[in-house]
Enzyme design. Structure first.
Site, PDB file in Angstrom:
ATOM      1  N   GLU A  21      -9.090  15.016 -15.572  1.00 17.51           N
ATOM      2  CA  GLU A  21      -7.774  14.939 -16.200  1.00 17.51           C
ATOM      3  C   GLU A  21      -7.665  13.790 -17.194  1.00 17.51           C
ATOM      4  OE1 GLU A  21      -4.613  15.962 -13.636  1.00 17.51           O
ATOM      5  OE2 GLU A  21      -3.175  14.597 -14.554  1.00 17.51           O
ATOM      6  N   TYR A 336      -4.666   2.830 -10.849  1.00 14.68           N
ATOM      7  CA  TYR A 336      -3.782   3.767 -11.545  1.00 14.68           C
ATOM      8  C   TYR A 336      -2.322   3.602 -11.110  1.00 14.68           C
ATOM      9  CZ  TYR A 336      -2.313   8.203 -13.509  1.00 14.68           C
ATOM     10  OH  TYR A 336      -1.687   9.174 -14.229  1.00 14.68           O
TER      11      TYR A 336
END
Length: 700
Positions: A21, A336
């Site tokens: 992704e 993240y």
DNA sequence: GCAAGGTC
């Protein structure tokens, strides 16, 4: 680029193509599978990685989020429009064109020679959708043959386990659910936003962007509703008893404040009685309770936890915090940040990170203490996230490149991380109960015995030494009058929290959507109060498309999506239903476009002027003395005479929940109650406010 | 142009 050239760059004949992704994920997976011995290639300015794992060649490439988006096919005028298709994002957003096109081209090229396709996007609905589109469009219809690897952290073990146990198919129904979500939002958003903009244009001949959507709608409605509560707030009085007594028997010691068990006394008379009854009395110590308390270390940050703390300490709004966190992530300082999880990965090497963080002078003491422990284990929170763990520092400590604000956020994350491993804060509490005459009072003291992780724990407060049976002099006792406060306006943080609570939007979009509604001049900047335009918009939509103002729409949509995922209903069925709903909304907006346009234009005219203050609605037509006011709670509102609070007038009448209320000059000819003028589905509507009046045509 | 959802 020719096929042979690509083969030269990659250097192997046969490979599986792994689609990730985001770039960071492709790199982390490559590291994990290859013991850091992977090959990096740059094709069309995008990084591609080659690894050999268990004698198989894997080429890893990545998207950058969605590469495809929905688009209307042709320029046409008539609404509603249902002619959409998926196109590369570059066609709708010019600035991203180069990067996205490059990514698509890379994947197209790599897919030509790939012997196998493996989807490795985030493990959620959007991840499956991003991958589905890439497999379908860039890889030319590979969505039914691609395999799926599933890992919930980017840790080596998890990734290796996922590659050893991959699914033979992607979760195609989950992808359909995602595609359907995009379609519903697109069709609703485009059609209704356009219909509103056009209604505006029919009356003003000027274009103005008006937008509305499944998430914007309820968000605007929350702000408008909250403001209505504020505008119609009646500051009812209440009373409390302010009491100080001597802290030691028979001497002139320090005064201590004690509290009457009722914090709010609703009648002044009652407060006076208590005061009178207590005159001349002493405070008798009736009971003393001792207890100890423990405050555990905090839990790991997810995005909203970090946003909340940054707002509390530094007044950074959620959007600013997210932007800074993204930058810290891209520079490898933190993990993240767009995550819901409050859990650290179980196999994270915490000791190594703590060791690295000990280089930071500000944290070296705490870090070194932790390193002396036999083993370190962090607290964990409840929330989890399939795609990412909670936010934690990576151990990179070269912070000289960071701005002051970035350092603040970084330090917040480091501090929180270190606190997860520290000891609880422990203290003692003493509750003392008093009788003054027949009335109960109390006070309590706290003392920290071991501050543990909590450096801010209350400093050692004196524990007043009293014994049961002691009698103490009252030093002061008086009645204090207070007034009920209205609810506060939203700010960016509390509005994000409201959206989170109502489960609309996502961690990545909530802060952005608030920015959108500020840009559209629906709400004002800092204190998020609605503009006249937002009020008019909400009133209009209540009539024509109430569902788009409610979080219920999201709930129902998500139920449908779950059914698609479980294969009990098809995407087509859900979209057909959506189109039917939109058909009727568009029809009724178009039929009333002049009315709607006029209302919205009147509102936009007021945008630059000062907002109209709560002007009085007029004198009560029954008692001729009180003022008419609107009161409301979250569900209902009512028209009342100000004198009805003291039971001097009985004018009380329920009002329709929505719509601008005006009062006619003269009361009802039959009963003389005030006559109300409002609008219902865009049409003016007059009625008598008296629920009993026979001369009425009230509607529900 | 307009949505909401990813990510740089």
């Amino acid at each position: 680029m020719k096929k042979s050239e690509l083969k030269d760059i990659i250097g192997v004949e046969e490979y599986s193509l792994v689609i990730c992704e985001k770039p960071e994920a492709a790199r982390k997976i490559s590291e994990a599978l290859s013991d850091n011995k992977y090959k990096t290639m740059k094709i069309f300015n995008a990084n591609v990685f080659l690894v050999t794992y268990k004698k198989r060649n894997y080429v890893l490439c990545s998207a950058i989020g969605h590469l495809y988006t929905l688009n209307l096919i042709k320029k046409r005028q008539k609404l509603p429009r249902y002619d959409y298709s998926w196109v590369p994002i570059s066609k709708s957003i010019k600035s991203r064109a180069k990067m996205v096109n490059a990514r698509i081209k890379v994947i197209e090229k790599l897919s030509e020679n790939a012997s196998e396709f493996i989807l490795a996007c985030d493990l959620d609905q959007e991840g499956e959708t991003i991958g589905y589109n890439i497999l379908k469009y860039a890889c030319k219809e590979k969505q039914n043959v691609a395999k799926r690897v599933k890992f919930s952290t980017l840790m080596e073990d998890d990734i290796k386990r996922a590659f050893a146990n991959m699914d033979n198919n992607i979760n195609i129904n989950l992808a359909y659910a995602g595609l359907t979500r995009h379609a519903i939002d697109f069709l609703y958003g485009m059609n209704i936003s356009r219909a509103l903009s056009r209604a505006f244009m029919t009356s003003s001949k000027k274009y103005r962007t008006l937008s509305i959507g499944r998430v914007q709608g309820p968000t605007i409605a929350y702000v408008v509703e909250n403001e209505l509560l504020r505008e119609t707030h009646v500051p009812l009085p209440f009373w409390s008893i302010n009491t100080y007594i001597n802290s030691i028997k028979n001497e002139s010691g320090k005064w201590i404040k004690i509290h009457y068990i009722e914090q709010k006394i609703l009648k002044n008379k009652n407060a006076k009685t208590i005061l009178d009854d207590c005159k001349g009395e002493q405070a008798l110590v009736e009971k003393i309770e001792e207890s100890s308390y423990k405050i555990n270390p905090p839990i790991p940050f997810n995005l909203s936890g970090l946003q909340k703390e940054a707002f509390r300490l530094y007044k950074l709004n959620p959007y600013q915090t997210l932007s800074i966190a993204e930058k810290l992530y891209l520079n490898a300082f933190i993990s993240y940040p767009r995550t819901n999880s409050q859990k650290l990965p179980h196999n994270l090497d915490c000791r190594r990170i703590i060791l690295e963080l000990s280089n930071l002078s500000e944290f070296s003491d705490v870090a070194n203490k932790l390193l002396k422990k036999q083993h370190v284990s962090p607290t964990q929170g409840k929330e989890s996230d399939n795609a990412h763990p909670s936010i934690y520092p990576t151990g990179k400590t070269i912070i000289s490149e960071l701005t002051d604000t970035e350092k603040k956020i970084f330090n917040l994350i480091v501090k929180r991380f270190l606190n997860l491993f520290r000891e609880p804060s422990i203290g003692k509490k003493r509750d003392i109960y008093f009788k003054i005459g027949k009335y109960d009072f109390y006070t309590s003291f706290k003392r920290t015995t071991d501050q543990g992780w909590n450096e801010n724990s209350s400093k050692k407060e004196a524990m007043i030494d009293l014994a049961v049976g002691d009698e103490l002099k009252i030093k002061r006792m008086k009645i204090v009058e207070n007034f009920e406060e209205p609810v506060s306006s939203y700010n960016q943080m509390t509005l994000v929290q409201k959206m989170e609570k109502e489960e609309i939007g996502t961690k990545s979009t909530r802060a952005n959507i608030i920015r959108t509604i500020i840009d559209r001049t629906y709400v004002n900047g800092n204190e998020l109060t609605p503009t006249e335009l937002a009020k008019a918009l909400v009133n209009t939509l209540k009539n024509y498309s109430p569902e788009i103002l409610s979080a219920e729409m999201t709930k129902r949509m998500e139920e449908n999506l779950r059914e698609i995922e479980n294969n009990t209903i098809t995407s087509e069925q859900v979209i057909e239903k959506t189109k039917k709903d939109i058909d009727s909304i568009i029809k009724s907006i178009q039929e009333n476009d002049k009315n709607i346009g006029r209302v919205l234009i009147t509102a936009t005219d007021k945008l630059n002027n000062k907002p109209v203050t709560n002007k009085p609605l007029g004198k009560c037509t029954i008692c001729q003395e009180g003022n008419l006011i609107i009161t409301s709670n979250s569900k209902n509102r009512a028209l009342v005479c100000s004198r009805s609070m003291k039971d001097e007038c009985n004018m009380k009448s329920p009002l329709p929940k929505f719509g601008y209320i005006r009062i006619q000059k003269n009361g009802c000819i039959k009963c003389s109650w005030p006559k109300i003028r409002t609008s219902y589905k865009g049409k003016p509507w007059n009625f008598c406010s008296n629920p009993e009046c026979k001369n009425k045509e009230r509607k529900k």
